[in-house]
Design a protein around this motif. Structure first.
Motif, mmCIF file in Angstrom:
data_model
loop_
_atom_site.group_PDB
_atom_site.id
_atom_site.type_symbol
_atom_site.label_atom_id
_atom_site.label_comp_id
_atom_site.label_asym_id
_atom_site.label_seq_id
_atom_site.Cartn_x
_atom_site.Cartn_y
_atom_site.Cartn_z
ATOM 1 N N LYS A 1 0.624 -1.320 -0.105
ATOM 2 C CA LYS A 1 0.108 0.093 -0.041
ATOM 3 C C LYS A 1 0.858 1.376 -0.229
ATOM 4 O O LYS A 1 0.629 2.338 -0.551
ATOM 5 C CB LYS A 1 -1.142 -0.254 1.255
ATOM 6 N N VAL A 2 1.795 1.230 0.631
ATOM 7 C CA VAL A 2 3.184 2.272 0.593
ATOM 8 C C VAL A 2 3.351 2.553 -0.719
ATOM 9 O O VAL A 2 3.610 3.649 -1.159
ATOM 10 C CB VAL A 2 4.201 1.946 1.594
ATOM 11 N N ARG A 3 3.719 1.371 -1.511
ATOM 12 C CA ARG A 3 4.337 1.485 -2.854
ATOM 13 C C ARG A 3 3.336 2.302 -3.818
ATOM 14 O O ARG A 3 3.755 3.078 -4.499
ATOM 15 C CB ARG A 3 4.444 0.070 -3.353
ATOM 16 N N VAL A 4 1.959 1.979 -3.422
ATOM 17 C CA VAL A 4 1.120 2.768 -4.484
ATOM 18 C C VAL A 4 0.481 4.016 -3.986
ATOM 19 O O VAL A 4 -0.241 4.809 -4.981
ATOM 20 C CB VAL A 4 -0.128 1.883 -5.022
ATOM 21 N N ARG B 1 4.219 7.975 -5.189
ATOM 22 C CA ARG B 1 5.107 8.922 -4.358
ATOM 23 C C ARG B 1 5.013 8.950 -2.904
ATOM 24 O O ARG B 1 5.987 9.392 -2.119
ATOM 25 C CB ARG B 1 4.511 10.418 -4.769
ATOM 26 N N CYS B 2 4.059 8.183 -2.368
ATOM 27 C CA CYS B 2 3.746 8.047 -0.910
ATOM 28 C C CYS B 2 3.734 9.256 -0.214
ATOM 29 O O CYS B 2 4.566 9.939 0.292
ATOM 30 C CB CYS B 2 5.073 7.267 -0.356
ATOM 31 N N PHE C 1 5.619 14.593 1.047
ATOM 32 C CA PHE C 1 6.322 13.599 0.416
ATOM 33 C C PHE C 1 7.766 13.281 0.407
ATOM 34 O O PHE C 1 8.504 14.551 0.833
ATOM 35 C CB PHE C 1 6.064 13.702 -1.189
ATOM 36 N N PRO C 2 8.208 12.244 0.160
ATOM 37 C CA PRO C 2 9.919 12.273 0.190
ATOM 38 C C PRO C 2 10.399 13.078 -0.513
ATOM 39 O O PRO C 2 9.820 13.234 -1.785
ATOM 40 C CB PRO C 2 10.091 10.557 0.012
ATOM 41 N N SER C 3 11.376 13.664 -0.543
ATOM 42 C CA SER C 3 12.105 14.789 -1.488
ATOM 43 C C SER C 3 12.531 13.799 -2.914
ATOM 44 O O SER C 3 12.478 14.737 -4.035
ATOM 45 C CB SER C 3 13.153 15.378 -0.994
ATOM 46 N N SER C 4 12.415 12.619 -2.647
ATOM 47 C CA SER C 4 12.995 11.790 -3.932
ATOM 48 C C SER C 4 11.648 11.814 -4.883
ATOM 49 O O SER C 4 11.876 11.225 -6.013
ATOM 50 C CB SER C 4 13.320 10.528 -3.399
ATOM 51 N N SER D 1 7.717 6.337 -3.590
ATOM 52 C CA SER D 1 7.629 5.699 -2.239
ATOM 53 C C SER D 1 8.652 4.806 -2.091
ATOM 54 O O SER D 1 8.781 4.267 -0.892
ATOM 55 C CB SER D 1 6.211 4.890 -2.763
ATOM 56 N N GLN D 2 9.440 4.452 -3.012
ATOM 57 C CA GLN D 2 10.564 3.307 -2.949
ATOM 58 C C GLN D 2 11.622 3.880 -1.835
ATOM 59 O O GLN D 2 12.064 2.996 -0.899
ATOM 60 C CB GLN D 2 11.390 3.189 -4.090
ATOM 61 N N THR D 3 11.629 5.307 -1.705
ATOM 62 C CA THR D 3 12.670 5.780 -0.534
ATOM 63 C C THR D 3 12.063 5.264 0.759
ATOM 64 O O THR D 3 12.889 4.974 1.692
ATOM 65 C CB THR D 3 12.521 7.201 -0.677
#
Length: 402
Positions: free
Chosen positions: A44-47, A52-53, A108-111, A114-116
């Motif tokens: 769920k984090v991935r999508v 982008r999470c 969101f992560p700066s990257s 969501s993979q981060t």
């Protein structure tokens, strides 16, 4: 495979990982395992957030943050004073992940990936020696005198403390109801409205700030409404669907909404404004120019719906046409015939009754050493990172309790 642990976490999602990592960081001697029924963890984090999470929301005041939770508002006030959005930002910074704030407050992560977040969690579990076991579908949970016994499709596990973070999982809710917990039946939350109405037919993609209410109820919300090819969406509609999740389920998603495109304006005041416009713009064509903060296409559609021909001048409007137009602007009624899921993010209202939880520790009031975090509880939120914040806060409180 080792089957005895100090702590077992059932559910390899956001709440499960955050609980596990924080438990071992605070209690390095504890032997901890995560059991996940799927082949993959953190799916769920991935999508989430379009890949982008959406980690949390830039609302840093606990008493303000709770207002985004249709279920859980009262109960989360104390927990958010312990671990709030600012603490989430600091936690991820400490674990090598910087977050950024977007214009609407979502973080969101700066990257932008969501993979981060997934990499951060997997690296932490590996470093801390947390056992990660996939394809472990829990079939039953037994309470012995001093320990818990968990049976999966392939193994038996024993632990002193049990944390359940399986989200909206019907099978686990059934297992927990066998242990005496009350489950509030799940109903969809955060959905859009299916409306077939000629006034909206050619307006797809238009967004307008408006007030929307469910007729003959006290349910209302204000926010942008987005016209789609199936009806109405946008933050205003999602807010209404979240706060009205139970009521609208009872109505089987067949009801009438009333839209005030002018927000605070009343029918009477709008009629007076239109009378003045009739005098000021006597020679101008009504449909050609929107005198309100509405897009031209939406204005034209409401003019036509008021039985005013496209070439009619302001001077030629009858009293009845003025009344019709005031009505369309402030009390447009639309018949809703069903709902559609909002994006892929299927959110439900329902879960373990909040009366059965100690919100200082997230421990069950019915069973010692049984803890819950995340959407397994009857807590849900509006879109914007709030459901994740509930997961992080719950996981943190559990780690402190241990």
């Amino acid at each position: 495979m080792d089957s005895t642990f100090d702590v077992i976490i059932v559910g390899g999602g956001a709440a499960g990982f955050f609980s596990a990592i924080n438990i071992v960081e605070k209690n390095p001697k504890l032997k901890v395992a995560i059991l996940e029924r799927g082949k993959e963890v953190l799916s769920k984090v991935r999508v989430s957030g379009g890949g982008r999470c959406n980690v949390t929301h830039a609302c840093f005041v606990p008493n303000e943050l709770v207002k985004f939770y249709p279920r859980g508002e009262k109960e989360l006030r104390g927990p958010f004073h312990q671990f709030c959005s600012g603490d989430t930002v600091a936690w991820f910074e400490e674990h090598g992940v910087s977050l950024k704030i977007e214009d609407d407050g979502r973080m969101f992560p700066s990257s932008n990936s969501s993979q981060t977040i997934i990499d951060c969690f997997l690296a932490a579990t590996k470093k801390l020696g947390i056992t990660l076991l996939t394809s472990q579908s829990v079939q039953s949970i037994y309470k012995a005198d001093l320990y818990w016994k968990i049976e999966t499709n392939t193994h038996q596990f024993v632990c002193d403390k049990l944390v359940v973070t399986t989200g909206s999982n019907l099978k686990i809710w059934e297992v927990l109801s066998n242990l005496g917990h009350t489950i509030i039946p799940p109903v969809p939350s955060l959905f859009t409205f299916n409306i077939n109405d000629k006034r909206l037919k050619d307006l797809m993609g238009i967004s307008s700030f408006a007030q929307v209410a469910v007729k003959e109820t006290k349910l209302s919300a204000t926010g942008p409404l987005l016209i789609t090819h199936w009806g109405l969406s946008g933050p205003g509609i999602l807010r209404l669907s979240a706060w009205g999740a139970r009521l609208l389920a009872e109505k089987k998603y067949q009801f009438v909404i009333r839209v005030n495109w002018l927000i605070e304006e009343t029918l009477e005041d709008t009629e007076n404004v239109l009378k003045n416009l009739k005098l000021e713009h006597a020679k101008k064509i009504v449909s050609k120019y929107s005198p309100f903060n509405l897009t031209q296409r939406l204005w034209e559609s409401l003019v036509v719906a008021s039985e005013i021909a496209k070439e009619t001048k302001w001077a030629d409007l009858s009293k009845k046409q003025l009344q019709n137009l005031a009505q369309q602007l402030t009390q447009s009624e639309f018949q809703v015939e069903g709902k559609s899921t909002f994006k892929e993010e299927f959110v439900t209202a329902g879960g373990i009754d909040l009366k059965e939880i100690h919100f200082k520790t997230m421990e069950s009031k019915l069973h010692q050493n049984l803890y819950f975090a995340g959407e397994i509880l009857n807590i849900d939120a509006l879109t914007g990172g709030f459901n994740f914040q509930n997961a992080w806060t719950g996981g943190f409180l559990i780690s402190q309790a241990m």
